[in-house]
Design a protein around this motif. Structure first.
Motif, PDB file in Angstrom:
ATOM      1  N   VAL A  88      -7.279   9.738  -0.382  1.00 51.92           N
ATOM      2  CA  VAL A  88      -6.560  11.012  -0.468  1.00 51.92           C
ATOM      3  C   VAL A  88      -7.465  12.101   0.095  1.00 51.92           C
ATOM      4  N   SER A  89      -7.000  12.804   1.102  1.00 54.47           N
ATOM      5  CA  SER A  89      -7.817  13.829   1.762  1.00 54.47           C
ATOM      6  C   SER A  89      -8.010  15.031   0.848  1.00 54.47           C
ATOM      7  N   ASP A  90      -9.037  15.827   1.156  1.00 55.55           N
ATOM      8  CA  ASP A  90      -9.271  17.051   0.389  1.00 55.55           C
ATOM      9  C   ASP A  90      -8.090  18.008   0.533  1.00 55.55           C
ATOM     10  N   GLU A  91      -7.497  18.034   1.718  1.00 50.05           N
ATOM     11  CA  GLU A  91      -6.347  18.911   1.944  1.00 50.05           C
ATOM     12  C   GLU A  91      -5.174  18.493   1.057  1.00 50.05           C
ATOM     13  N   ALA A  92      -4.957  17.187   0.974  1.00 48.90           N
ATOM     14  CA  ALA A  92      -3.872  16.692   0.119  1.00 48.90           C
ATOM     15  C   ALA A  92      -4.159  16.975  -1.345  1.00 48.90           C
ATOM     16  N   LYS A  93      -5.421  16.778  -1.757  1.00 50.34           N
ATOM     17  CA  LYS A  93      -5.780  17.052  -3.156  1.00 50.34           C
ATOM     18  C   LYS A  93      -5.527  18.516  -3.519  1.00 50.34           C
ATOM     19  N   ALA A 115       3.171  -0.120  -5.895  1.00 48.66           N
ATOM     20  CA  ALA A 115       2.141   0.524  -5.080  1.00 48.66           C
ATOM     21  C   ALA A 115       0.751   0.075  -5.487  1.00 48.66           C
ATOM     22  N   TRP A 116       0.037  -0.550  -4.531  1.00 43.70           N
ATOM     23  CA  TRP A 116      -1.388  -0.795  -4.777  1.00 43.70           C
ATOM     24  C   TRP A 116      -2.188   0.328  -4.106  1.00 43.70           C
ATOM     25  N   GLY A 117      -3.353   0.601  -4.697  1.00 41.17           N
ATOM     26  CA  GLY A 117      -4.196   1.666  -4.159  1.00 41.17           C
ATOM     27  C   GLY A 117      -3.521   3.015  -4.133  1.00 41.17           C
ATOM     28  N   ILE A 134       5.134  16.840  -1.381  1.00 37.67           N
ATOM     29  CA  ILE A 134       4.298  15.638  -1.539  1.00 37.67           C
ATOM     30  C   ILE A 134       4.665  14.595  -0.483  1.00 37.67           C
ATOM     31  N   ALA A 135       5.929  14.478  -0.147  1.00 36.89           N
ATOM     32  CA  ALA A 135       6.390  13.442   0.775  1.00 36.89           C
ATOM     33  C   ALA A 135       5.752  13.564   2.153  1.00 36.89           C
ATOM     34  N   VAL A 136       5.345  14.752   2.556  1.00 39.59           N
ATOM     35  CA  VAL A 136       4.803  14.948   3.906  1.00 39.59           C
ATOM     36  C   VAL A 136       3.276  14.944   3.923  1.00 39.59           C
ATOM     37  N   LEU A 137       2.652  14.704   2.788  1.00 39.32           N
ATOM     38  CA  LEU A 137       1.182  14.655   2.759  1.00 39.32           C
ATOM     39  C   LEU A 137       0.659  13.436   3.512  1.00 39.32           C
ATOM     40  N   GLU A 188       0.846  -1.191   0.000  1.00 31.57           N
ATOM     41  CA  GLU A 188       0.000   0.000   0.000  1.00 31.57           C
ATOM     42  C   GLU A 188       0.879   1.239   0.000  1.00 31.57           C
ATOM     43  N   SER A 189       0.579   2.197  -0.873  1.00 28.56           N
ATOM     44  CA  SER A 189       1.353   3.441  -0.885  1.00 28.56           C
ATOM     45  C   SER A 189       0.528   4.540  -1.533  1.00 28.56           C
ATOM     46  N   HIS A 190       0.231   5.568  -0.744  1.00 28.47           N
ATOM     47  CA  HIS A 190      -0.573   6.699  -1.206  1.00 28.47           C
ATOM     48  C   HIS A 190      -0.414   7.819  -0.181  1.00 28.47           C
ATOM     49  N   PRO A 191      -0.864   9.041  -0.479  1.00 32.92           N
ATOM     50  CA  PRO A 191      -0.752  10.121   0.510  1.00 32.92           C
ATOM     51  C   PRO A 191      -1.408   9.718   1.836  1.00 32.92           C
ATOM     52  N   GLY A 192      -0.702   9.971   2.910  1.00 30.85           N
ATOM     53  CA  GLY A 192      -1.174   9.548   4.220  1.00 30.85           C
ATOM     54  C   GLY A 192      -0.560   8.245   4.658  1.00 30.85           C
TER      55      GLY A 192
END
Length: 269
Positions: free
Chosen positions: A203-208, A196-198, A266-269, A173-177
């Protein structure tokens, strides 16, 4: 399309398509299989050649049917499937063999490009015994590469320390958050390519908002920025969409490059 060379020498498209809700009623993961190949054929028409399925998804046969319906030669495709990390598939050698043979039959193929253990379980030696059966299938040329999914450092290190054939991929699993940076780094150090799956889930609105801001200067969507961020690290990504336009966007990643400052945001999202 760009490719990643696995430790077997095989090249895998760095962008593939997930399939876990394809060919199912209402596109529901637990839905009844209806055999609909529409999204798969749309993806193939857009140039996708890498598809990811699993015994647990119950739709290997749908993927196999779409490949046949495409009219393209099997050799044009890179197909990944997975054997469950559940007792019915690891009690003995015959259980593992039954799983592999079931996948081959459902996919209607005489070989699988990449075959993964879907999940680890609390028995490192037991995982190794399953792995040894998969190694035998590699020796026969039936499985072109083998790997793992959802393995953390403990399981992955044990396997790489004891395996005759090293795992080629660790699908995580790898995605923002939840970038899962630690296991990605460990996988690379062990010469195991992370996948990376998913990558576009949860993805939060803040991240988007941050991702949209970054993407605006490249005329790219927040989703494309996420995928590009991972591809630039050499991570294979398998996004999934039932929408042809978004399928096209998900592979349109190779005409821009993120800056160091953007990657740090992006890395800290």
């Amino acid at each position: 399309m760009e490719y990643v060379e696995l430790n077997t020498g095989i090249n895998i498209p760095i962008v593939g398509s997930g399939t876990n809700t394809f060919g199912k009623v209402n596109h529901d993961y637990m839905g009844e299989i209806n055999g609909d190949t529409t999204e798969l054929l749309e993806a193939i028409s857009l140039g996708y050649r890498h598809f990811d399925t699993a015994i647990a998804y119950r739709n290997e046969a749908v993927v196999g049917r779409a490949i046949k319906e495409s009219g393209l030669d099997r050799s044009e495709f890179f197909i990944t499937s997975k054997i469950p990390g559940t007792e019915a598939y690891y009690q003995g050698e015959q259980d593992v063999q039954n799983g592999v043979e079931a996948s081959l039959k459902a996919l209607d193929t005489d070989y699988i490009d990449l075959y993964l253990i879907h999940h680890p379980w609390n028995d490192l030696e037991g995982i190794l015994q399953v792995w040894k059966v998969l190694e035998d299938y590699v020796d026969k040329g039936v499985l072109k590469a083998i790997g793992v999914s959802n393995f953390e450092e403990k399981e992955l290190t044990y396997l790489t320390d004891h395996a005759r054939i090293q795992p080629a991929v660790n699908q995580i699993e790898s995605h923002p958050g939840n970038w899962n940076a630690d296991i990605i780094e460990k996988s690379f150090k062990l010469n195991v390519i992370p996948e990376a799956w998913g990558p576009l889930t949860r993805v939060s609105d803040e991240a988007k908002a941050v991702l949209d801001e970054i993407g605006a200067s490249y005329n790219k969507t927040w989703a494309q920025v996420i995928l590009r961020y991972q591809v630039e690290q050499g991570i294979i990504v398998i996004p999934k969409s039932h929408n042809k336009e978004r399928q096209a966007q998900n592979k349109d990643l190779f005409d821009f490059e993120l800056t160091k400052a953007e990657r740090e945001r992006i890395a800290v999202l």
